[in-house]
Scaffold this motif. Structure first.
Motif, mmCIF file in Angstrom:
data_model
loop_
_atom_site.group_PDB
_atom_site.id
_atom_site.type_symbol
_atom_site.label_atom_id
_atom_site.label_comp_id
_atom_site.label_asym_id
_atom_site.label_seq_id
_atom_site.Cartn_x
_atom_site.Cartn_y
_atom_site.Cartn_z
ATOM 1 N N PRO A 89 0.828 -1.218 0.000
ATOM 2 C CA PRO A 89 0.000 0.000 0.000
ATOM 3 C C PRO A 89 0.856 1.261 0.000
ATOM 4 C CG PRO A 89 -0.050 -1.072 2.154
ATOM 5 C CD PRO A 89 0.641 -2.024 1.234
ATOM 6 N N ALA A 90 0.677 2.080 -1.020
ATOM 7 C CA ALA A 90 1.490 3.292 -1.167
ATOM 8 C C ALA A 90 1.179 4.299 -0.070
ATOM 9 C CB ALA A 90 1.243 3.909 -2.536
ATOM 10 N N ARG A 91 2.212 4.949 0.446
ATOM 11 C CA ARG A 91 2.062 6.009 1.448
ATOM 12 C C ARG A 91 2.992 7.141 1.043
ATOM 13 N NH1 ARG A 91 2.913 4.280 7.368
ATOM 14 N NH2 ARG A 91 2.026 6.367 7.636
ATOM 15 N N HIS A 92 2.648 7.821 -0.009
ATOM 16 C CA HIS A 92 3.499 8.865 -0.572
ATOM 17 C C HIS A 92 3.786 9.954 0.476
ATOM 18 C CE1 HIS A 92 3.013 6.978 -4.405
ATOM 19 N NE2 HIS A 92 1.694 7.097 -4.346
ATOM 20 N N GLY A 93 5.050 10.256 0.611
ATOM 21 C CA GLY A 93 5.462 11.280 1.565
ATOM 22 C C GLY A 93 5.532 10.805 2.991
ATOM 23 N N ALA A 94 5.347 9.499 3.222
ATOM 24 C CA ALA A 94 5.366 8.989 4.593
ATOM 25 C C ALA A 94 6.737 9.147 5.230
ATOM 26 C CB ALA A 94 4.964 7.512 4.599
ATOM 27 N N ASN A 95 7.797 8.957 4.431
ATOM 28 C CA ASN A 95 9.164 9.084 4.924
ATOM 29 C C ASN A 95 10.037 9.628 3.799
ATOM 30 O OD1 ASN A 95 8.968 7.594 7.623
ATOM 31 N ND2 ASN A 95 8.250 5.994 6.210
ATOM 32 N N ASP A 96 11.245 10.036 4.137
ATOM 33 C CA ASP A 96 12.203 10.427 3.123
ATOM 34 C C ASP A 96 12.700 9.186 2.394
ATOM 35 O OD1 ASP A 96 12.014 13.080 3.831
ATOM 36 O OD2 ASP A 96 13.637 12.954 5.306
ATOM 37 N N VAL A 97 12.927 9.316 1.090
ATOM 38 C CA VAL A 97 13.451 8.191 0.313
ATOM 39 C C VAL A 97 14.828 7.827 0.857
ATOM 40 C CG1 VAL A 97 14.220 7.425 -1.960
ATOM 41 C CG2 VAL A 97 12.152 8.831 -1.735
ATOM 42 N N PRO A 98 15.042 6.558 1.235
ATOM 43 C CA PRO A 98 16.317 6.181 1.852
ATOM 44 C C PRO A 98 17.459 6.172 0.834
ATOM 45 C CG PRO A 98 14.992 4.231 1.461
ATOM 46 C CD PRO A 98 14.121 5.401 1.127
ATOM 47 N N HIS A 99 18.668 6.395 1.324
ATOM 48 C CA HIS A 99 19.865 6.294 0.502
ATOM 49 C C HIS A 99 20.416 4.873 0.601
ATOM 50 C CE1 HIS A 99 19.964 10.583 -0.272
ATOM 51 N NE2 HIS A 99 19.773 10.802 1.022
ATOM 52 N N LEU A 100 21.057 4.416 -0.470
ATOM 53 C CA LEU A 100 21.567 3.047 -0.509
ATOM 54 C C LEU A 100 22.513 2.739 0.655
ATOM 55 C CD1 LEU A 100 21.703 0.326 -1.926
ATOM 56 C CD2 LEU A 100 23.461 1.264 -3.447
ATOM 57 N N PRO A 101 23.473 3.608 0.995
ATOM 58 C CA PRO A 101 24.347 3.296 2.133
ATOM 59 C C PRO A 101 23.588 3.129 3.448
ATOM 60 C CG PRO A 101 25.300 5.054 0.811
ATOM 61 C CD PRO A 101 23.898 4.849 0.310
ATOM 62 N N ASP A 102 22.526 3.943 3.648
ATOM 63 C CA ASP A 102 21.733 3.818 4.868
ATOM 64 C C ASP A 102 20.980 2.487 4.897
ATOM 65 O OD1 ASP A 102 22.562 6.341 5.652
ATOM 66 O OD2 ASP A 102 20.864 7.339 4.682
ATOM 67 N N VAL A 104 21.906 -0.361 3.356
ATOM 68 C CA VAL A 104 22.872 -1.435 3.586
ATOM 69 C C VAL A 104 23.295 -1.465 5.052
ATOM 70 C CG1 VAL A 104 25.193 -2.262 3.038
ATOM 71 C CG2 VAL A 104 23.685 -1.471 1.210
ATOM 72 N N ALA A 105 23.578 -0.298 5.627
ATOM 73 C CA ALA A 105 23.972 -0.250 7.035
ATOM 74 C C ALA A 105 22.851 -0.755 7.936
ATOM 75 C CB ALA A 105 24.352 1.182 7.420
ATOM 76 N N GLY A 106 21.608 -0.375 7.613
ATOM 77 C CA GLY A 106 20.478 -0.823 8.424
ATOM 78 C C GLY A 106 20.285 -2.326 8.352
ATOM 79 N N LEU A 107 20.405 -2.889 7.151
ATOM 80 C CA LEU A 107 20.232 -4.331 6.985
ATOM 81 C C LEU A 107 21.338 -5.110 7.690
ATOM 82 C CD1 LEU A 107 19.167 -4.492 3.218
ATOM 83 C CD2 LEU A 107 17.710 -4.855 5.217
ATOM 84 N N ARG A 108 22.515 -4.528 7.756
ATOM 85 C CA ARG A 108 23.637 -5.202 8.419
ATOM 86 C C ARG A 108 23.540 -5.137 9.934
ATOM 87 N NH1 ARG A 108 28.733 -2.941 4.802
ATOM 88 N NH2 ARG A 108 28.852 -4.680 3.311
#
Length: 544
Positions: A89-102, A104-108
């Motif tokens: 379900p789309a929630r446009h503007g719900a959060n800032d679009v994440p950056h790839l490094p963030d 990867v760091a979050g998943l790790r």
């Protein structure tokens, strides 16, 4: 993250190799660090996330979509990441679009309890393509038609260097490869190749095609058996502190030493060996099915080491001590190899035997009957012949004119289509993965039992026809799998080509095919006339 998603999307729909190279190279050239290095790591299999698994994705979508609707959608789309990306379900503007490094760091770094909230927030912020790319990153199955070698080749083009130079330093680097890009862009010296046991790009062969032998003089070549194992590179070197480092690489450069401690312990000299990984019992090569008991394992038990003893049949020496000898002619390398193997445990390493021949007809006779040509008890493990120029250096890639492979003729059997499943990537809209079977006697009469699966060998036009047949003749659905009508009167017959057959306790038929492919679609043949299991059992190795 959006730019990375754009790259994956373009690559997934681009069939041309050179166009893929251009897309990756342009991305790496115009994207800053560390984003480009993380993207390169994703394409080369260098990113592993301990807690991020497909089960997490299923749990998140289960909280947001009707389970029946999801099951139907998954069945139609055929790909988990794409299905969830479309249904989220789309929630446009719900959060800032994440950056790839963030990301990867979050998943790790995120723990199991924090990860669902984190991933859900990213999915809320991304569009459909971004969600798809994120989910592909999590599952690790990009399926965009890009091999690790292709991605490294694109990176090498940034500095105008050969891809093999990148391979030479690759195993001493870690994502996001800052030092690698600095070197390729001329901002820093080449990263020091400090690894004492690096991977070296393998030399590959060309298949023998009609008319090739007319251009080749048999006096210029030697021949060896082609074995039914997996290509490996066993490398050992001494560190600066005097300790030894030994690795066992697959042909793509993946270190699989953890599953083969018996081989690691037996490589007691510095050097790099190229050969075929096999399982040997009582001096005889076992089937590939037996070798699979040792593959893809992080650790092995003492019992497994005893029951499935690993062995390398060596056919080349790349490094002798600390001397790189790849530029020497094959006949000189082989002489060095014989001396090298004389100081190793013969129960773990032995020399690939040369097939004596004077003409191509002699070699053809040996290929047709390996047992009579010196293969002896190992004849059933022979896939064909390797033909090599005696003066050939060891060159990375697939150079023309040096090495050739001449496989034994494939075996053919007529099978009936039983089940079909959607493919991936460009094939996600088609039922392109097929399970097929042969007839056998049962208490209830004749029944079909599956003997193999295949997803290639047919043209795009034939795929459309088979897909249409599957849709019109579906009996049942089991998740993404459709059961197709199959009885003696109605069904679709495939002529299946395969290269080997083993006994298997994992299959209802008791048999498993090696490298099956669809050789021909038998629209003309009634399913009741397809082959019986007795025809396959006659093709089993004698030990079976």
């Amino acid at each position: 993250m959006n730019r990375f998603a754009w790259l994956l999307d373009r690559l997934a729909y681009e069939p041309r190799r050179n166009a893929k190279l251009a897309l990756i190279a342009d991305y790496l050239r115009t994207t800053p660090d560390p984003d480009r290095g993380l993207a390169l790591a994703a394409m080369t299999g260098g990113l592993v996330f301990r807690n991020a698994k497909p089960g997490l994705i299923r749990a998140l979508i289960a909280e947001r979509a009707d389970p029946v609707l999801f099951a139907l959608s998954y069945d139609y789309v055929g790909d988990l990441s794409e299905t969830v990306a479309l249904m989220w379900p789309a929630r446009h503007g719900a959060n800032d679009v994440p950056h790839l490094p963030d990301v990867v760091a979050g998943l790790r770094e995120a723990g199991k309890t924090d990860l669902p909230r984190l991933v859900a927030g990213w999915l809320d912020a991304l569009d459909e393509t971004g969600r798809w790319a994120l989910l592909k990153l999590i599952t690790g199955a990009l399926r965009i038609g890009v091999s690790a070698r292709l991605a490294k080749t694109a990176a090498a083009s940034l500095g105008g260097v050969a891809p093999d130079e990148v391979e030479q330093v690759w195993h001493g680097l870690e994502p996001p490869y800052i030092a690698l890009f600095a070197w390729l862009e001329g901002k820093a010296p080449r990263p020091a190749a400090s690894d004492p046991a690096p991977f070296r790009p393998v030399m590959l062969s060309h298949p023998v095609e009609e008319g090739d032998f007319d251009k080749l003089d048999p006096a210029d070549f030697s021949a060896e058996w082609k074995w039914d194992g997996i290509r490996v590179q066993a490398v050992s070197g001494t560190r600066a502190d005097g300790s030894r480092l030994t690795r066992l690489y697959s042909r793509t450069g993946e270190d699989i030493a953890g599953a083969f401690p018996d081989l690691v312990e037996a490589l007691t000299r510095d050097g790099a060996l190229d050969g075929e990984l096999l399982v040997m019992r009582d001096g005889a090569v076992q089937s590939f099915n037996t070798l699979q008991q040792r593959l893809n394992r992080k650790t092995v038990t003492t019992k497994m080491l005893a029951e499935f003893p690993a062995h390398i049949r060596v056919y080349d020496l790349l490094v002798d001590g600390d001397e790189d000898i790849r530029e020497l002619p094959l006949e000189e390398r082989r002489a060095r190899l014989e001396a090298f193997l004389g100081k190793l445990d013969s129960a773990r390493f032995d020399l690939s035997r040369v097939i004596p021949f004077e003409s191509w007809d002699d070699l053809a006779a040996a290929r047709a009957d390996p047992a009579a040509a010196g293969a002896g008890a190992d004849a059933e493990a022979v896939e064909g012949c390797m033909i090599k120029r005696s003066d050939s250096p060891y060159l990375p890639g697939r150079p023309k004119g040096y090495w050739w492979k001449w496989k034994r003729a494939a075996r053919l059997v007529d099978c009936v289509l039983m089940y079909a499943q959607r493919g991936h990537g460009k094939r996600s809209s088609f039922y392109s993965d097929y399970t097929f079977g042969v007839w056998r006697e049962s208490p209830e009469g004749q029944e079909l039992v599956p003997v193999g699966k295949a997803y290639f060998g047919f043209t795009d036009e034939e795929l459309v026809e088979i897909d249409r047949y599957v849709r019109k003749n579906t009996l049942n659905r089991f998740g993404p799998v459709r059961e197709v009508r199959h009885d003696a009167e109605s069904g679709l017959v495939f002529e299946v080509a395969f290269e080997g057959l083993q006994r298997s306790t994992r299959h209802k038929s008791g048999l498993a095919m090696r490298f099956p492919r669809i050789n021909r679609i038998r629209w003309d043949k009634p399913p009741g006339e397809a082959d019986r299991i007795e025809a396959l059992e006659r093709l089993l190795p004698a030990e079976g």
